[in-house]
Design a protein around this motif. Structure first.
Motif, PDB file in Angstrom:
ATOM      1  N   SER A  92     -12.472  40.027  36.522  1.00 19.08           N
ATOM      2  CA  SER A  92     -12.628  38.374  35.531  1.00 19.08           C
ATOM      3  C   SER A  92     -14.062  37.436  36.035  1.00 19.08           C
ATOM      4  CB  SER A  92     -11.119  37.476  36.345  1.00 19.08           C
ATOM      5  OG  SER A  92     -10.849  36.778  35.916  1.00 19.08           O
ATOM      6  N   GLU A  93     -14.164  38.004  37.469  1.00 16.53           N
ATOM      7  CA  GLU A  93     -15.197  37.094  38.080  1.00 16.53           C
ATOM      8  C   GLU A  93     -16.471  37.515  37.407  1.00 16.53           C
ATOM      9  OE1 GLU A  93     -15.364  38.131  42.743  1.00 16.53           O
ATOM     10  OE2 GLU A  93     -13.313  37.251  42.755  1.00 16.53           O
ATOM     11  N   ALA A  94     -16.681  38.906  36.940  1.00 21.85           N
ATOM     12  CA  ALA A  94     -17.991  39.477  36.594  1.00 21.85           C
ATOM     13  C   ALA A  94     -17.743  38.492  35.145  1.00 21.85           C
ATOM     14  CB  ALA A  94     -17.768  40.868  36.388  1.00 21.85           C
ATOM     15  N   LYS A  95     -16.734  38.203  34.087  1.00 24.33           N
ATOM     16  CA  LYS A  95     -16.984  37.312  32.966  1.00 24.33           C
ATOM     17  C   LYS A  95     -16.856  36.028  33.467  1.00 24.33           C
ATOM     18  CE  LYS A  95     -13.641  40.409  30.706  1.00 24.33           C
ATOM     19  NZ  LYS A  95     -11.987  40.729  29.808  1.00 24.33           N
ATOM     20  N   ASN A  96     -16.446  35.807  34.373  1.00 18.71           N
ATOM     21  CA  ASN A  96     -16.778  34.043  34.357  1.00 18.71           C
ATOM     22  C   ASN A  96     -17.777  33.453  34.725  1.00 18.71           C
ATOM     23  OD1 ASN A  96     -14.023  33.181  33.908  1.00 18.71           O
ATOM     24  ND2 ASN A  96     -13.063  33.360  36.356  1.00 18.71           N
ATOM     25  N   GLU A  97     -18.274  34.394  35.440  1.00 14.13           N
ATOM     26  CA  GLU A  97     -20.020  34.101  35.981  1.00 14.13           C
ATOM     27  C   GLU A  97     -20.841  34.598  34.619  1.00 14.13           C
ATOM     28  OE1 GLU A  97     -23.423  36.707  39.107  1.00 14.13           O
ATOM     29  OE2 GLU A  97     -21.225  36.443  39.671  1.00 14.13           O
ATOM     30  N   ALA A  98     -20.508  35.641  34.148  1.00 13.65           N
ATOM     31  CA  ALA A  98     -21.049  35.648  32.475  1.00 13.65           C
ATOM     32  C   ALA A  98     -20.791  34.434  31.971  1.00 13.65           C
ATOM     33  CB  ALA A  98     -21.039  36.501  32.020  1.00 13.65           C
ATOM     34  N   LYS A  99     -19.748  34.362  32.063  1.00 12.70           N
ATOM     35  CA  LYS A  99     -19.386  33.006  31.079  1.00 12.70           C
ATOM     36  C   LYS A  99     -20.126  31.396  31.366  1.00 12.70           C
ATOM     37  CE  LYS A  99     -16.440  30.485  29.142  1.00 12.70           C
ATOM     38  NZ  LYS A  99     -16.008  29.047  29.359  1.00 12.70           N
ATOM     39  N   GLY A 100     -19.951  31.590  32.447  1.00  9.86           N
ATOM     40  CA  GLY A 100     -20.887  30.014  33.141  1.00  9.86           C
ATOM     41  C   GLY A 100     -23.202  30.501  33.164  1.00  9.86           C
ATOM     42  N   ILE A 101     -23.295  31.580  33.204  1.00  4.50           N
ATOM     43  CA  ILE A 101     -24.660  31.811  32.920  1.00  4.50           C
ATOM     44  C   ILE A 101     -24.839  31.656  31.047  1.00  4.50           C
ATOM     45  CG2 ILE A 101     -26.154  33.632  31.938  1.00  4.50           C
ATOM     46  CD1 ILE A 101     -25.165  35.075  34.825  1.00  4.50           C
ATOM     47  N   ILE A 102     -24.003  32.110  30.125  1.00  2.52           N
ATOM     48  CA  ILE A 102     -24.061  31.571  28.732  1.00  2.52           C
ATOM     49  C   ILE A 102     -24.480  30.379  28.970  1.00  2.52           C
ATOM     50  CG2 ILE A 102     -23.995  32.190  26.750  1.00  2.52           C
ATOM     51  CD1 ILE A 102     -22.440  34.956  27.756  1.00  2.52           C
ATOM     52  N   ASP A 103     -22.767  29.714  29.392  1.00  2.00           N
ATOM     53  CA  ASP A 103     -23.306  28.427  29.256  1.00  2.00           C
ATOM     54  C   ASP A 103     -23.660  27.599  29.702  1.00  2.00           C
ATOM     55  OD1 ASP A 103     -20.912  28.580  28.844  1.00  2.00           O
ATOM     56  OD2 ASP A 103     -19.337  28.415  30.027  1.00  2.00           O
ATOM     57  N   LYS A 104     -24.145  28.081  30.802  1.00  2.00           N
ATOM     58  CA  LYS A 104     -25.852  27.456  31.255  1.00  2.00           C
ATOM     59  C   LYS A 104     -27.219  28.166  30.112  1.00  2.00           C
ATOM     60  CE  LYS A 104     -28.385  27.317  35.645  1.00  2.00           C
ATOM     61  NZ  LYS A 104     -28.930  27.792  36.661  1.00  2.00           N
ATOM     62  N   ALA A 105     -27.317  29.025  30.218  1.00  2.00           N
ATOM     63  CA  ALA A 105     -28.400  29.048  28.818  1.00  2.00           C
ATOM     64  C   ALA A 105     -28.318  28.229  27.298  1.00  2.00           C
ATOM     65  CB  ALA A 105     -28.526  30.905  28.571  1.00  2.00           C
ATOM     66  N   GLU A 139     -29.228  24.694  28.986  1.00  2.00           N
ATOM     67  CA  GLU A 139     -30.534  24.762  28.727  1.00  2.00           C
ATOM     68  C   GLU A 139     -31.346  24.841  27.474  1.00  2.00           C
ATOM     69  OE1 GLU A 139     -33.697  24.554  30.677  1.00  2.00           O
ATOM     70  OE2 GLU A 139     -32.089  24.251  31.907  1.00  2.00           O
ATOM     71  N   ILE A 140     -31.109  25.231  26.619  1.00  6.16           N
ATOM     72  CA  ILE A 140     -31.864  25.549  25.435  1.00  6.16           C
ATOM     73  C   ILE A 140     -30.923  24.041  24.935  1.00  6.16           C
ATOM     74  CG2 ILE A 140     -30.649  26.170  22.773  1.00  6.16           C
ATOM     75  CD1 ILE A 140     -30.302  29.034  23.948  1.00  6.16           C
ATOM     76  N   GLU A 141     -29.862  23.451  24.899  1.00  5.64           N
ATOM     77  CA  GLU A 141     -30.146  22.389  24.058  1.00  5.64           C
ATOM     78  C   GLU A 141     -30.538  21.326  24.187  1.00  5.64           C
ATOM     79  OE1 GLU A 141     -27.956  21.274  21.607  1.00  5.64           O
ATOM     80  OE2 GLU A 141     -27.851  23.372  21.095  1.00  5.64           O
ATOM     81  N   ARG A 142     -31.170  21.315  25.872  1.00  3.15           N
ATOM     82  CA  ARG A 142     -32.027  20.629  26.401  1.00  3.15           C
ATOM     83  C   ARG A 142     -33.204  20.816  25.955  1.00  3.15           C
ATOM     84  NH1 ARG A 142     -30.871  21.543  32.423  1.00  3.15           N
ATOM     85  NH2 ARG A 142     -29.221  22.264  31.489  1.00  3.15           N
ATOM     86  N   GLU A 143     -33.728  21.641  26.019  1.00  3.15           N
ATOM     87  CA  GLU A 143     -34.830  22.208  25.629  1.00  3.15           C
ATOM     88  C   GLU A 143     -35.127  21.756  24.464  1.00  3.15           C
ATOM     89  OE1 GLU A 143     -37.921  23.193  26.741  1.00  3.15           O
ATOM     90  OE2 GLU A 143     -36.220  23.168  28.668  1.00  3.15           O
TER      91      GLU A 143
END
Length: 170
Positions: free
Chosen positions: A103-116, A119-123
């Motif tokens: 669950s922690e790994a999934k949440n971390e991966a989701k956070g990384i994906i959301d952050k990416a 970042e893409i939207e900002r770019e």
């Protein structure tokens, strides 16, 4: 024939001898009974009691051994049950911990994906804003050129073409 007289004396029954023999046997019996039979009976009775006590002790020891065996089997069964319970609890805890890690790994991966994605939207927004700024600059350049000179049809087409080429390069 003297011999014949003695043989008959030997075979004759004398009541006094029989009575004396019986009396001697009775006296001997009473003396033996008084001194020996009681002691022999006492020894036999003591031995009988010792044997009975030995059997009773053996029966008690056997009963005690059976009780201890039953108690040991109960404790062994309880220990097996407890060990199975401990293994089961450990497996459950391991499964819970595994689920937490996943669950922690999934949440971390989701956070990384959301952050990416953010970042893409900002770019994208930055690129769009940069293009808008450049288009605005080009439009101002075109407008300033138009203002500087009088535009004829050929110049107007040339300015539009330059504008489109400048936008295409961006």
């Amino acid at each position: 024939m003297i011999l014949a007289g003695k043989v008959t004396d030997f075979l004759t029954i004398d009541p006094t001898t029989i009575l004396g023999t019986l009396l001697n046997t009775l006296i001997l019996f009473l003396i033996l009974k008084k001194f020996l039979f009681e002691k022999v009976n006492k020894v036999i009775e003591n031995r009988k009691n010792e044997v009975a006590k030995t059997y009773a002790d053996a029966d008690e020891a056997n009963r005690h051994a059976l009780e201890m065996e039953a108690e040991y089997e109960l404790k062994l069964a309880a220990a097996k049950e407890k060990s199975a319970e401990i293994v089961s609890d450990a497996a459950k805890k391991a499964q819970v911990r595994s689920d937490e890690i996943i669950s922690e790994a999934k949440n971390e991966a989701k956070g990384i994906i959301d952050k990416a994605h953010n970042e893409i939207e900002r770019e994208k927004k930055r690129a769009v804003n940069q293009i808008k700024d450049e288009i605005t600059d080009i439009a101002f350049d075109v407008a300033s050129k138009v203002v500087e000179k009088e535009i004829n049809k050929d110049d107007n087409e040339k300015l539009i073409e330059d504008f489109i080429n400048d936008v295409g390069e961006l």
